[in-house]
Design a protein around this motif. Structure first.
Motif, PDB file in Angstrom:
ATOM      1  N   GLN A 268       0.605  -1.105   0.150  1.00 46.45           N
ATOM      2  CA  GLN A 268       0.136  -0.109   0.084  1.00 46.45           C
ATOM      3  C   GLN A 268       0.890   1.385   0.070  1.00 46.45           C
ATOM      4  N   HIS A 269       2.101   1.105   0.404  1.00 48.33           N
ATOM      5  CA  HIS A 269       3.019   2.258   0.459  1.00 48.33           C
ATOM      6  C   HIS A 269       4.299   1.912  -0.176  1.00 48.33           C
ATOM      7  N   ILE A 270       3.913   1.713  -1.523  1.00 45.01           N
ATOM      8  CA  ILE A 270       5.314   1.117  -2.266  1.00 45.01           C
ATOM      9  C   ILE A 270       5.990   2.153  -2.760  1.00 45.01           C
ATOM     10  N   ARG A 271       5.747   3.348  -2.619  1.00 44.49           N
ATOM     11  CA  ARG A 271       6.758   4.503  -3.038  1.00 44.49           C
ATOM     12  C   ARG A 271       7.593   4.811  -2.053  1.00 44.49           C
ATOM     13  N   THR A 272       6.860   4.807  -0.809  1.00 50.18           N
ATOM     14  CA  THR A 272       7.719   4.832   0.371  1.00 50.18           C
ATOM     15  C   THR A 272       8.796   4.073   0.711  1.00 50.18           C
ATOM     16  N   ARG A 273       8.597   2.526   0.306  1.00 48.01           N
ATOM     17  CA  ARG A 273       9.257   1.547   0.541  1.00 48.01           C
ATOM     18  C   ARG A 273      10.368   1.797  -0.616  1.00 48.01           C
ATOM     19  N   GLY A 376      13.615  12.748  -9.585  1.00 48.21           N
ATOM     20  CA  GLY A 376      12.933  12.797 -10.935  1.00 48.21           C
ATOM     21  C   GLY A 376      11.758  11.772 -10.844  1.00 48.21           C
ATOM     22  N   PHE A 377      12.033  10.594 -10.313  1.00 46.51           N
ATOM     23  CA  PHE A 377      10.822   9.396 -10.049  1.00 46.51           C
ATOM     24  C   PHE A 377       9.687   9.898  -9.297  1.00 46.51           C
ATOM     25  N   ASN A 378      10.061  10.790  -8.293  1.00 42.66           N
ATOM     26  CA  ASN A 378       9.061  11.320  -7.149  1.00 42.66           C
ATOM     27  C   ASN A 378       8.335  12.354  -8.087  1.00 42.66           C
ATOM     28  N   ILE A 379       8.694  13.128  -8.783  1.00 43.55           N
ATOM     29  CA  ILE A 379       8.129  14.249  -9.564  1.00 43.55           C
ATOM     30  C   ILE A 379       7.347  13.642 -10.720  1.00 43.55           C
ATOM     31  N   PHE A 380       7.626  12.624 -11.166  1.00 48.88           N
ATOM     32  CA  PHE A 380       6.843  12.066 -12.180  1.00 48.88           C
ATOM     33  C   PHE A 380       5.451  11.215 -11.595  1.00 48.88           C
ATOM     34  N   SER A 381       6.044  10.612 -10.360  1.00 50.08           N
ATOM     35  CA  SER A 381       4.784  10.094  -9.662  1.00 50.08           C
ATOM     36  C   SER A 381       3.786  11.044  -9.164  1.00 50.08           C
ATOM     37  N   GLN A 382       4.199  12.251  -8.658  1.00 49.30           N
ATOM     38  CA  GLN A 382       3.259  13.220  -7.984  1.00 49.30           C
ATOM     39  C   GLN A 382       2.654  13.744  -9.205  1.00 49.30           C
ATOM     40  N   ILE A 383       3.113  13.922 -10.308  1.00 54.04           N
ATOM     41  CA  ILE A 383       2.427  14.570 -11.385  1.00 54.04           C
ATOM     42  C   ILE A 383       1.108  13.365 -11.738  1.00 54.04           C
ATOM     43  N   ARG A 384       1.533  12.253 -11.850  1.00 50.09           N
ATOM     44  CA  ARG A 384       0.457  10.973 -11.808  1.00 50.09           C
ATOM     45  C   ARG A 384      -0.701  11.296 -10.960  1.00 50.09           C
ATOM     46  N   SER A 385      -0.517  11.402  -9.632  1.00 51.10           N
ATOM     47  CA  SER A 385      -0.968  11.489  -8.320  1.00 51.10           C
ATOM     48  C   SER A 385      -2.166  12.763  -8.668  1.00 51.10           C
ATOM     49  N   ARG A 386      -1.589  13.805  -9.029  1.00 49.65           N
ATOM     50  CA  ARG A 386      -2.257  14.813  -9.154  1.00 49.65           C
ATOM     51  C   ARG A 386      -3.311  14.796 -10.456  1.00 49.65           C
ATOM     52  N   ASP A 387      -2.886  14.219 -11.379  1.00 53.95           N
ATOM     53  CA  ASP A 387      -3.861  13.668 -12.364  1.00 53.95           C
ATOM     54  C   ASP A 387      -5.121  12.991 -12.146  1.00 53.95           C
ATOM     55  N   GLN A 388      -4.477  11.845 -11.205  1.00 57.12           N
ATOM     56  CA  GLN A 388      -5.666  10.873 -10.546  1.00 57.12           C
ATOM     57  C   GLN A 388      -6.726  11.707  -9.814  1.00 57.12           C
ATOM     58  N   ASP A 389      -6.179  12.515  -9.192  1.00 61.58           N
ATOM     59  CA  ASP A 389      -7.206  13.445  -8.188  1.00 61.58           C
ATOM     60  C   ASP A 389      -7.923  14.455  -8.844  1.00 61.58           C
ATOM     61  N   ASN A 390      -7.668  14.918 -10.030  1.00 60.98           N
ATOM     62  CA  ASN A 390      -8.431  15.649 -10.923  1.00 60.98           C
ATOM     63  C   ASN A 390      -9.379  14.907 -11.419  1.00 60.98           C
ATOM     64  N   GLN A 391      -9.037  13.850 -11.944  1.00 66.67           N
ATOM     65  CA  GLN A 391     -10.112  12.985 -12.661  1.00 66.67           C
ATOM     66  C   GLN A 391     -11.118  12.549 -11.525  1.00 66.67           C
ATOM     67  N   ALA A 392     -10.952  12.205 -10.288  1.00 66.54           N
ATOM     68  CA  ALA A 392     -11.806  11.899  -9.284  1.00 66.54           C
ATOM     69  C   ALA A 392     -12.691  13.088  -9.103  1.00 66.54           C
ATOM     70  N   GLY A 393     -12.277  14.259  -9.034  1.00 64.31           N
ATOM     71  CA  GLY A 393     -12.890  15.651  -8.774  1.00 64.31           C
ATOM     72  C   GLY A 393     -13.938  15.908  -9.975  1.00 64.31           C
ATOM     73  N   GLU A 394     -13.425  15.481 -11.349  1.00 67.96           N
ATOM     74  CA  GLU A 394     -14.333  15.792 -12.380  1.00 67.96           C
ATOM     75  C   GLU A 394     -15.344  14.889 -12.349  1.00 67.96           C
ATOM     76  N   LYS A 395     -15.391  13.451 -11.829  1.00 68.59           N
ATOM     77  CA  LYS A 395     -16.363  12.700 -11.823  1.00 68.59           C
ATOM     78  C   LYS A 395     -17.420  12.996 -10.812  1.00 68.59           C
TER      79      LYS A 395
END
Length: 395
Positions: A268-273, A376-395
């Motif tokens: 559940q916390h794979i990025r933290t790992r 760099g990995f965390n930046i790309f992961s954060q971009i993906r997380s924000r995209d998912q949050d925006n999609q959830a908000g639109e729904k």
């Protein structure tokens, strides 16, 4: 007849057998070529480099065949190449037949390594993250067993080493023949409407993670090559250096099983790992910058090993969770190829940095490389997380 799911124990048995067999052969390459075949260390280094490159090709071929052909036949093909080349080495281990057969074995081992990782995604009885954790433990256990047994068998003759490795590969072939013919039913289904967008979004995350993974392997390989000389310069013996790897094995055997207890949380916390694992990698080189006494080298190896058991299986887990069903073999092949590439160029890069600057510059470069690509990995992961949050908000 196909079985509905691959039993975890058979995958672990296969990993243990093949890694034990491989560890009979690879650690002896430099010593055998230099001391027995009377070839130069440069020649041995070239052979090892070619082996790594060929293994990368084998990783790629294994992944492609796993996805596009048939997983069962793919792993049997890889093991068959290992069996034939190891048997041939038993009878033809002079120069240059030894080098040629070793390269062929490398190709087969590349196919097998990727196939085992890809088959791990087909185990239905456990979460994939759990499987990768235990698989990593068994592969290291096989390496430990193999290196210990080699010392007992080698005095009887090098041909006995190859014969014993051949026997292990044959046993694995029969295990795979009877137990690995499983149905590849989908365990995870994606929304087909999002396939194109999902693939585009995950590509940067996976590539950035693989960049960290490769840099970590380049850094890890310094322990296999250049740090031994650094320790000798500080008054330590070769025996002291070899015990460092015994300590590495002890830490893996003790702590890797502990991760399985916390598998749900770690998944559940794979990025933290991943972040924790790669940061521990960097911290181990911070310790090396100031290391003078033997206990400090053991401390650095202990920290490195904890990072290794967190990060390396975590990379396979993360990639598997991000890709589609029909891409599993391909991307597990890319993960294995990344490790092979790091092993291939690591000693060369380290030697160049040391010759042009110093050991401390090598350690600092390792730290900075890990941090830059991890950011760099965390930046790309954060971009993906924000995209998912925006999609959830639109729904």
């Amino acid at each position: 007849m196909q079985k509905q799911g691959l039993g975890l124990r058979w995958l672990l048995v296969g990993s243990l057998i093949t890694n034990t067999g491989i560890s009979f052969i690879w650690p002896l390459t430099t010593i055998y070529m230099h001391e027995y075949l009377h070839e130069t260390l440069t020649a041995a280094g070239i052979v090892l480099f070619i082996n790594s490159v060929v293994m990368i090709f084998g990783n790629y071929v294994g992944g492609a065949l796993f996805d596009r052909w048939q997983p069962y036949r793919t792993i049997l093909l890889g093991i068959s190449i290992n069996v034939v080349s190891a048997i041939a080495l038993t009878f033809f281990h002079g120069w240059p037949s030894y080098a040629i057969l070793l390269i062929i074995l490398s190709f087969g081992n590349g196919i097998v390594g990727t196939s085992i990782n890809a088959f791990a995604t087909l185990v239905t009885s456990r979460r994939t993250s759990f499987v990768f954790n235990v698989l990593y433990f068994m592969s290291n256990l096989g390496l430990v067993i193999g290196t210990l047994v080699v010392g007992v068998i080698l005095p009887f003759g090098i041909e006995y080493i190859f014969a014993f490795a051949s026997l292990l590969f044959v046993i694995f072939w029969f295990v795979a023949f009877f137990r690995f013919n499983v149905a590849t039913d989908k365990k995870r289904r994606k929304n087909k409407q999002n396939v194109t967008r999902l693939n585009a979004a995950t590509r940067n995350r996976i590539l950035s993670l693989l960049a960290v993974f490769i840099v970590s392997w380049i850094a890890y390989e310094q322990w296999q090559s250049n740090i031994s000389t650094f320790m000798v310069h500080h008054g330590m013996t070769v025996q002291d250096y070899t015990f460092v790897w015994t300590f590495n094995a002890i830490v893996i055997v003790v702590f890797q099983p502990v991760l399985t207890i916390f598998d749900n949380w770690l998944f559940q916390h794979i990025r933290t790992r991943l972040n924790a694992g790669f940061l521990l990698f960097g911290l181990s080189f911070v310790v090396l910058i100031f290391a003078h006494d033997y206990w400090q080298f053991l401390l650095a190896m202990g920290i490195l090993t904890l990072g290794e058991i967190l990060a390396f299986p975590g990379v396979s887990t993360y990639v598997d969770s991000a890709v589609l069903e029909d891409q599993r073999g391909k991307y597990q092949g890319i993960v294995n190829a990344g490790a092979s590439f790091g092993r291939a160029v690591g000693p060369l890069i380290g030697a160049q940095i040391i010759e042009r600057t110093s050991y401390h510059a090598l350690f600092v470069s390792s730290i900075l490389g890990l941090l830059i690509f991890l950011i760099g990995f965390n930046i790309f992961s954060q971009i993906r997380s924000r995209d998912q949050d925006n999609q959830a908000g639109e729904k």
